[in-house]
Design a protein around this motif. Sequence first.
Motif, PDB file in Angstrom:
ATOM      1  N   ARG A  76       4.289 -15.108   3.364  1.00  0.00           N
ATOM      2  CA  ARG A  76       3.616 -15.118   4.668  1.00  0.00           C
ATOM      3  C   ARG A  76       4.593 -15.190   5.835  1.00  0.00           C
ATOM      4  NH1 ARG A  76      -1.385 -19.150   4.408  1.00  0.00           N
ATOM      5  NH2 ARG A  76      -0.889 -19.115   6.597  1.00  0.00           N
ATOM      6  N   PRO A  77       5.580 -16.095   5.810  1.00  0.00           N
ATOM      7  CA  PRO A  77       6.484 -16.188   6.968  1.00  0.00           C
ATOM      8  C   PRO A  77       7.244 -14.884   7.257  1.00  0.00           C
ATOM      9  CG  PRO A  77       6.723 -18.123   5.576  1.00  0.00           C
ATOM     10  CD  PRO A  77       5.846 -17.143   4.832  1.00  0.00           C
ATOM     11  N   CYS A  78       7.655 -14.178   6.222  1.00  0.00           N
ATOM     12  CA  CYS A  78       8.408 -12.927   6.408  1.00  0.00           C
ATOM     13  C   CYS A  78       7.496 -11.720   6.607  1.00  0.00           C
ATOM     14  CB  CYS A  78       9.320 -12.675   5.216  1.00  0.00           C
ATOM     15  SG  CYS A  78      10.687 -13.828   5.092  1.00  0.00           S
ATOM     16  N   GLY A  79       6.245 -11.837   6.161  1.00  0.00           N
ATOM     17  CA  GLY A  79       5.309 -10.725   6.275  1.00  0.00           C
ATOM     18  C   GLY A  79       5.624  -9.572   5.347  1.00  0.00           C
ATOM     19  N   VAL A  80       6.096  -9.923   4.128  1.00  0.00           N
ATOM     20  CA  VAL A  80       6.425  -8.891   3.148  1.00  0.00           C
ATOM     21  C   VAL A  80       5.762  -9.208   1.810  1.00  0.00           C
ATOM     22  CG1 VAL A  80       8.630  -8.269   4.213  1.00  0.00           C
ATOM     23  CG2 VAL A  80       8.576 -10.014   2.436  1.00  0.00           C
ATOM     24  N   ALA A  81       5.656  -8.182   0.977  1.00  0.00           N
ATOM     25  CA  ALA A  81       5.105  -8.329  -0.368  1.00  0.00           C
ATOM     26  C   ALA A  81       6.047  -7.657  -1.356  1.00  0.00           C
ATOM     27  CB  ALA A  81       3.720  -7.696  -0.443  1.00  0.00           C
ATOM     28  N   TYR A  82       6.363  -8.382  -2.415  1.00  0.00           N
ATOM     29  CA  TYR A  82       7.250  -7.884  -3.464  1.00  0.00           C
ATOM     30  C   TYR A  82       6.407  -7.452  -4.658  1.00  0.00           C
ATOM     31  CZ  TYR A  82      10.705 -10.376  -0.704  1.00  0.00           C
ATOM     32  OH  TYR A  82      11.482 -10.823   0.333  1.00  0.00           O
ATOM     33  N   PRO A  83       6.684  -6.291  -5.236  1.00  0.00           N
ATOM     34  CA  PRO A  83       5.877  -5.824  -6.363  1.00  0.00           C
ATOM     35  C   PRO A  83       6.144  -6.625  -7.636  1.00  0.00           C
ATOM     36  CG  PRO A  83       7.731  -4.350  -6.015  1.00  0.00           C
ATOM     37  CD  PRO A  83       7.754  -5.355  -4.893  1.00  0.00           C
ATOM     38  N   VAL A  84       5.126  -6.668  -8.493  1.00  0.00           N
ATOM     39  CA  VAL A  84       5.267  -7.212  -9.840  1.00  0.00           C
ATOM     40  C   VAL A  84       4.976  -6.052 -10.770  1.00  0.00           C
ATOM     41  CG1 VAL A  84       4.393  -8.864 -11.534  1.00  0.00           C
ATOM     42  CG2 VAL A  84       4.537  -9.510  -9.114  1.00  0.00           C
ATOM     43  N   ARG A  85       5.998  -5.643 -11.513  1.00  0.00           N
ATOM     44  CA  ARG A  85       5.867  -4.484 -12.401  1.00  0.00           C
ATOM     45  C   ARG A  85       5.983  -4.936 -13.855  1.00  0.00           C
ATOM     46  NH1 ARG A  85       9.944  -1.533  -8.624  1.00  0.00           N
ATOM     47  NH2 ARG A  85       8.532  -0.867  -6.968  1.00  0.00           N
ATOM     48  N   ASP A  86       4.978  -4.628 -14.636  1.00  0.00           N
ATOM     49  CA  ASP A  86       4.938  -5.023 -16.054  1.00  0.00           C
ATOM     50  C   ASP A  86       5.185  -6.515 -16.217  1.00  0.00           C
ATOM     51  OD1 ASP A  86       4.479  -2.377 -16.903  1.00  0.00           O
ATOM     52  OD2 ASP A  86       6.625  -1.935 -16.807  1.00  0.00           O
ATOM     53  N   GLY A  87       4.633  -7.310 -15.287  1.00  0.00           N
ATOM     54  CA  GLY A  87       4.762  -8.759 -15.354  1.00  0.00           C
ATOM     55  C   GLY A  87       6.085  -9.302 -14.842  1.00  0.00           C
ATOM     56  N   ILE A  88       6.944  -8.417 -14.319  1.00  0.00           N
ATOM     57  CA  ILE A  88       8.261  -8.843 -13.830  1.00  0.00           C
ATOM     58  C   ILE A  88       8.306  -8.705 -12.311  1.00  0.00           C
ATOM     59  CG2 ILE A  88      10.742  -8.399 -13.904  1.00  0.00           C
ATOM     60  CD1 ILE A  88      10.193  -7.152 -16.720  1.00  0.00           C
ATOM     61  N   PRO A  89       8.546  -9.808 -11.589  1.00  0.00           N
ATOM     62  CA  PRO A  89       8.631  -9.728 -10.133  1.00  0.00           C
ATOM     63  C   PRO A  89       9.916  -9.022  -9.707  1.00  0.00           C
ATOM     64  CG  PRO A  89       8.946 -11.989 -10.877  1.00  0.00           C
ATOM     65  CD  PRO A  89       8.662 -11.171 -12.077  1.00  0.00           C
ATOM     66  N   VAL A  90       9.785  -8.074  -8.787  1.00  0.00           N
ATOM     67  CA  VAL A  90      10.928  -7.333  -8.262  1.00  0.00           C
ATOM     68  C   VAL A  90      11.226  -7.909  -6.873  1.00  0.00           C
ATOM     69  CG1 VAL A  90      11.884  -5.071  -7.725  1.00  0.00           C
ATOM     70  CG2 VAL A  90      10.198  -5.300  -9.556  1.00  0.00           C
ATOM     71  N   MET A  91      12.087  -8.921  -6.848  1.00  0.00           N
ATOM     72  CA  MET A  91      12.353  -9.679  -5.621  1.00  0.00           C
ATOM     73  C   MET A  91      13.569  -9.111  -4.882  1.00  0.00           C
ATOM     74  SD  MET A  91       9.918 -11.946  -5.786  1.00  0.00           S
ATOM     75  CE  MET A  91      10.351 -13.269  -4.702  1.00  0.00           C
ATOM     76  N   LEU A  92      13.507  -7.840  -4.569  1.00  0.00           N
ATOM     77  CA  LEU A  92      14.582  -7.168  -3.848  1.00  0.00           C
ATOM     78  C   LEU A  92      14.071  -6.742  -2.477  1.00  0.00           C
ATOM     79  CD1 LEU A  92      15.826  -4.865  -6.740  1.00  0.00           C
ATOM     80  CD2 LEU A  92      16.909  -6.976  -5.933  1.00  0.00           C
ATOM     81  N   GLU A  93      14.880  -6.973  -1.456  1.00  0.00           N
ATOM     82  CA  GLU A  93      14.477  -6.628  -0.094  1.00  0.00           C
ATOM     83  C   GLU A  93      14.116  -5.149   0.024  1.00  0.00           C
ATOM     84  OE1 GLU A  93      16.180  -7.001   4.475  1.00  0.00           O
ATOM     85  OE2 GLU A  93      17.356  -7.780   2.809  1.00  0.00           O
ATOM     86  N   GLY A  94      14.852  -4.293  -0.642  1.00  0.00           N
ATOM     87  CA  GLY A  94      14.599  -2.855  -0.590  1.00  0.00           C
ATOM     88  C   GLY A  94      13.310  -2.431  -1.269  1.00  0.00           C
ATOM     89  N   GLU A  95      12.774  -3.260  -2.138  1.00  0.00           N
ATOM     90  CA  GLU A  95      11.533  -2.962  -2.845  1.00  0.00           C
ATOM     91  C   GLU A  95      10.313  -3.567  -2.152  1.00  0.00           C
ATOM     92  OE1 GLU A  95      10.964  -1.135  -5.703  1.00  0.00           O
ATOM     93  OE2 GLU A  95      13.050  -0.509  -5.621  1.00  0.00           O
ATOM     94  N   ALA A  96      10.539  -4.474  -1.218  1.00  0.00           N
ATOM     95  CA  ALA A  96       9.430  -5.149  -0.534  1.00  0.00           C
ATOM     96  C   ALA A  96       8.735  -4.194   0.426  1.00  0.00           C
ATOM     97  CB  ALA A  96       9.949  -6.362   0.232  1.00  0.00           C
ATOM     98  N   ARG A  97       7.443  -4.422   0.594  1.00  0.00           N
ATOM     99  CA  ARG A  97       6.720  -3.644   1.595  1.00  0.00           C
ATOM    100  C   ARG A  97       6.291  -4.603   2.698  1.00  0.00           C
ATOM    101  NH1 ARG A  97       1.279  -3.901   2.173  1.00  0.00           N
ATOM    102  NH2 ARG A  97       0.331  -5.165   0.554  1.00  0.00           N
ATOM    103  N   THR A  98       6.291  -4.088   3.914  1.00  0.00           N
ATOM    104  CA  THR A  98       5.875  -4.892   5.059  1.00  0.00           C
ATOM    105  C   THR A  98       4.359  -4.949   5.102  1.00  0.00           C
ATOM    106  OG1 THR A  98       7.840  -4.170   6.262  1.00  0.00           O
ATOM    107  CG2 THR A  98       6.053  -5.107   7.566  1.00  0.00           C
ATOM    108  N   LEU A  99       3.835  -6.141   5.296  1.00  0.00           N
ATOM    109  CA  LEU A  99       2.389  -6.298   5.394  1.00  0.00           C
ATOM    110  C   LEU A  99       1.892  -5.676   6.694  1.00  0.00           C
ATOM    111  CD1 LEU A  99       2.016 -10.033   4.314  1.00  0.00           C
ATOM    112  CD2 LEU A  99       1.716  -8.007   2.901  1.00  0.00           C
ATOM    113  N   SER A 100       0.713  -5.091   6.640  1.00  0.00           N
ATOM    114  CA  SER A 100       0.101  -4.528   7.839  1.00  0.00           C
ATOM    115  C   SER A 100      -0.363  -5.670   8.742  1.00  0.00           C
ATOM    116  CB  SER A 100      -1.092  -3.648   7.469  1.00  0.00           C
ATOM    117  OG  SER A 100      -2.141  -4.450   6.947  1.00  0.00           O
TER     118      SER A 100
END
Length: 63
Positions: free
Chosen positions: A30-54
């Motif tokens: 919430r503070p950063c306003g980003v969402a990180y994907p979880v693929r096949d149960g594995i969180p992808v916590m990379l800035e380049g993979e995050a999407r900005t929340l609308s």
Amino acid sequence: MDKTLFEILACPLCKGQVRMDKERQELVCRPCGVAYPVRDGIPVMLEGEARTLSAEERLNEAS
């Protein structure tokens, strides 16, 4: 995703707590306003993979 793993995860940008959005399979910071994907149960916590929340998503997160 394993509950123990989820409890120790933090946003790589602000080190804040993330919350799981099961519907979208994302970890949301919430503070950063980003969402990180979880693929096949594995969180992808990379800035380049995050999407900005609308603006709408940010408003919904705040309530």
